[in-house]
Motif scaffolding. Structure first.
Motif, PDB file in Angstrom:
ATOM      1  N   LYS A 158     -13.702  10.225   1.014  1.00 18.54           N
ATOM      2  CA  LYS A 158     -15.070  10.016   1.534  1.00 18.54           C
ATOM      3  C   LYS A 158     -15.436   8.533   1.692  1.00 18.54           C
ATOM      4  CE  LYS A 158     -15.929  14.521   1.144  1.00 18.54           C
ATOM      5  NZ  LYS A 158     -14.694  15.142   1.575  1.00 18.54           N
ATOM      6  N   LYS A 159     -14.428   7.668   1.800  1.00 18.98           N
ATOM      7  CA  LYS A 159     -14.694   6.242   2.017  1.00 18.98           C
ATOM      8  C   LYS A 159     -14.178   5.836   3.385  1.00 18.98           C
ATOM      9  CE  LYS A 159     -14.153   4.535  -2.719  1.00 18.98           C
ATOM     10  NZ  LYS A 159     -13.247   3.714  -3.526  1.00 18.98           N
ATOM     11  N   LEU A 187       0.853  -1.187   0.000  1.00 17.80           N
ATOM     12  CA  LEU A 187       0.000   0.000   0.000  1.00 17.80           C
ATOM     13  C   LEU A 187       0.892   1.241   0.000  1.00 17.80           C
ATOM     14  CD1 LEU A 187      -2.583  -1.141   2.698  1.00 17.80           C
ATOM     15  CD2 LEU A 187      -2.768  -1.343   0.213  1.00 17.80           C
ATOM     16  N   ILE A 188       0.701   2.075  -1.024  1.00 18.56           N
ATOM     17  CA  ILE A 188       1.479   3.306  -1.131  1.00 18.56           C
ATOM     18  C   ILE A 188       0.533   4.494  -1.206  1.00 18.56           C
ATOM     19  CG2 ILE A 188       3.414   2.122  -2.277  1.00 18.56           C
ATOM     20  CD1 ILE A 188       2.487   3.593  -4.906  1.00 18.56           C
ATOM     21  N   GLY A 189       1.078   5.671  -0.988  1.00 24.35           N
ATOM     22  CA  GLY A 189       0.300   6.894  -1.080  1.00 24.35           C
ATOM     23  C   GLY A 189       0.784   7.906  -0.070  1.00 24.35           C
ATOM     24  N   MET A 190       0.173   9.049  -0.103  1.00 25.47           N
ATOM     25  CA  MET A 190       0.546  10.157   0.773  1.00 25.47           C
ATOM     26  C   MET A 190       0.250   9.833   2.238  1.00 25.47           C
ATOM     27  SD  MET A 190       1.842  12.956  -0.554  1.00 25.47           S
ATOM     28  CE  MET A 190       1.358  14.278   0.554  1.00 25.47           C
ATOM     29  N   MET A 191       0.966  10.530   3.115  1.00 24.89           N
ATOM     30  CA  MET A 191       0.651  10.438   4.531  1.00 24.89           C
ATOM     31  C   MET A 191      -0.815  10.808   4.710  1.00 24.89           C
ATOM     32  SD  MET A 191       2.689  13.902   5.526  1.00 24.89           S
ATOM     33  CE  MET A 191       3.724  13.989   4.068  1.00 24.89           C
ATOM     34  N   GLY A 192      -1.500  10.097   5.573  1.00 29.64           N
ATOM     35  CA  GLY A 192      -2.901  10.403   5.825  1.00 29.64           C
ATOM     36  C   GLY A 192      -3.879   9.786   4.845  1.00 29.64           C
ATOM     37  N   CYS A 193      -3.381   9.004   3.870  1.00 36.29           N
ATOM     38  CA  CYS A 193      -4.301   8.390   2.897  1.00 36.29           C
ATOM     39  C   CYS A 193      -4.937   7.120   3.463  1.00 36.29           C
ATOM     40  CB  CYS A 193      -3.609   8.113   1.573  1.00 36.29           C
ATOM     41  SG  CYS A 193      -2.440   6.746   1.616  1.00 36.29           S
ATOM     42  N   GLY A 194      -4.399   6.612   4.576  1.00 35.61           N
ATOM     43  CA  GLY A 194      -5.006   5.454   5.223  1.00 35.61           C
ATOM     44  C   GLY A 194      -4.262   4.147   5.054  1.00 35.61           C
ATOM     45  N   LYS A 195      -2.995   4.206   4.675  1.00 30.62           N
ATOM     46  CA  LYS A 195      -2.245   2.965   4.407  1.00 30.62           C
ATOM     47  C   LYS A 195      -2.249   2.012   5.601  1.00 30.62           C
ATOM     48  CE  LYS A 195       1.445   5.259   3.381  1.00 30.62           C
ATOM     49  NZ  LYS A 195       1.124   6.672   3.380  1.00 30.62           N
ATOM     50  N   THR A 196      -1.964   2.519   6.780  1.00 32.96           N
ATOM     51  CA  THR A 196      -1.901   1.657   7.970  1.00 32.96           C
ATOM     52  C   THR A 196      -3.289   1.170   8.362  1.00 32.96           C
ATOM     53  OG1 THR A 196       0.111   2.733   8.741  1.00 32.96           O
ATOM     54  CG2 THR A 196      -1.182   1.553  10.397  1.00 32.96           C
ATOM     55  N   THR A 197      -4.243   2.070   8.427  1.00 32.27           N
ATOM     56  CA  THR A 197      -5.607   1.709   8.825  1.00 32.27           C
ATOM     57  C   THR A 197      -6.219   0.708   7.848  1.00 32.27           C
ATOM     58  OG1 THR A 197      -5.846   3.905   9.802  1.00 32.27           O
ATOM     59  CG2 THR A 197      -7.872   2.664   9.428  1.00 32.27           C
ATOM     60  N   ILE A 198      -6.084   0.986   6.566  1.00 34.75           N
ATOM     61  CA  ILE A 198      -6.633   0.096   5.539  1.00 34.75           C
ATOM     62  C   ILE A 198      -5.861  -1.221   5.515  1.00 34.75           C
ATOM     63  CG2 ILE A 198      -6.966  -0.180   3.039  1.00 34.75           C
ATOM     64  CD1 ILE A 198      -7.575   2.956   3.109  1.00 34.75           C
ATOM     65  N   GLY A 199      -4.558  -1.156   5.725  1.00 35.43           N
ATOM     66  CA  GLY A 199      -3.746  -2.369   5.791  1.00 35.43           C
ATOM     67  C   GLY A 199      -4.194  -3.289   6.907  1.00 35.43           C
ATOM     68  N   LYS A 200      -4.496  -2.709   8.073  1.00 40.21           N
ATOM     69  CA  LYS A 200      -4.979  -3.511   9.211  1.00 40.21           C
ATOM     70  C   LYS A 200      -6.350  -4.101   8.911  1.00 40.21           C
ATOM     71  CE  LYS A 200      -2.239  -1.199  12.731  1.00 40.21           C
ATOM     72  NZ  LYS A 200      -2.222  -0.243  13.832  1.00 40.21           N
ATOM     73  N   GLU A 201      -7.192  -3.329   8.251  1.00 37.11           N
ATOM     74  CA  GLU A 201      -8.526  -3.823   7.877  1.00 37.11           C
ATOM     75  C   GLU A 201      -8.405  -4.945   6.841  1.00 37.11           C
ATOM     76  OE1 GLU A 201     -12.604  -4.339   7.756  1.00 37.11           O
ATOM     77  OE2 GLU A 201     -11.369  -3.332   9.255  1.00 37.11           O
ATOM     78  N   LEU A 202      -7.521  -4.784   5.898  1.00 38.29           N
ATOM     79  CA  LEU A 202      -7.262  -5.820   4.899  1.00 38.29           C
ATOM     80  C   LEU A 202      -6.754  -7.089   5.578  1.00 38.29           C
ATOM     81  CD1 LEU A 202      -7.616  -4.989   1.885  1.00 38.29           C
ATOM     82  CD2 LEU A 202      -5.169  -5.282   1.666  1.00 38.29           C
ATOM     83  N   ASN A 203      -5.907  -6.913   6.571  1.00 36.58           N
ATOM     84  CA  ASN A 203      -5.368  -8.041   7.325  1.00 36.58           C
ATOM     85  C   ASN A 203      -6.475  -8.766   8.095  1.00 36.58           C
ATOM     86  OD1 ASN A 203      -3.419  -8.585  10.210  1.00 36.58           O
ATOM     87  ND2 ASN A 203      -3.162  -9.691   8.315  1.00 36.58           N
ATOM     88  N   ARG A 204      -7.443  -8.009   8.584  1.00 34.29           N
ATOM     89  CA  ARG A 204      -8.586  -8.619   9.275  1.00 34.29           C
ATOM     90  C   ARG A 204      -9.378  -9.489   8.305  1.00 34.29           C
ATOM     91  NH1 ARG A 204     -13.701  -8.142  10.106  1.00 34.29           N
ATOM     92  NH2 ARG A 204     -14.064  -6.314   8.813  1.00 34.29           N
TER      93      ARG A 204
END
Length: 170
Positions: free
Chosen positions: A153-154, A7-24
């Protein structure tokens, strides 16, 4: 899907949060946050590394960690916003993972991170103009990703489910 999901992108785009959700949603894959791994191995916060040793030193640590992490498989890897700028890092990441660019507007990023103080590149200037400036510089490399997912907005779970659909994983 290649060996890993990056997961790449700017700071604040949600890489860590979305990564954890993907891991779930994909518990058979291991979640790794490169910045967290650097903090663990160095015993210092990213902001402290930037302050005491500078961005160049941080980027060296980041590249070492990327080489180590992408030598393995079955991972969801969240990368720092600038990690994909380094051509050597980019080559390793693209060869060893399906790269997903979490594309987020400057306004959305500003809204998400304006009250945070741990982001080194914005510590003195977290203005919308500064975010736009960084985005313009990085966008050409971010667009080299295998997949681009809009995150404005997601909610993180919506984005994670969207990623699964695109990767064709049930």
């Amino acid at each position: 899907m290649k060996k890993n999901v990056a997961l790449i992108g700017m700071m604040g785009c949600g890489k860590t949060t979305i990564g954890k959700e993907l891991n779930r949603l994909l518990p058979n894959l291991r979640f790794i946050d490169i910045d967290e791994e650097i903090e663990k191995s160095s015993g210092k916060k990213i902001s402290e590394i930037f302050l005491k040793f500078g961005e160049r030193h941080f980027r060296i640590l980041e590249s070492e960690k990327i080489k180590f992490v992408f030598d393995k498989t079955n991972q969801i890897v969240s990368l720092g916003g600038g990690a994909f700028e380094n051509p050597e890092n980019r080559k390793i990441i693209l060869e060893n993972s399906t790269v997903i660019y979490l594309k987020t507007s400057a306004q959305e990023i500003y809204t998400r991170i304006k009250d945070e103080y741990h982001r080194p590149l914005l510590s003195k200037n977290s203005s919308l103009d500064r975010i736009n400036e960084i985005m313009l510089k990085r966008e050409p490399n971010y667009l080299k990703a295998d997949i681009i997912i809009e995150t404005d907005k997601k909610l993180p779970d919506e984005t994670a489910k969207n990623i699964l659909e695109v990767l064709k994983i049930d």
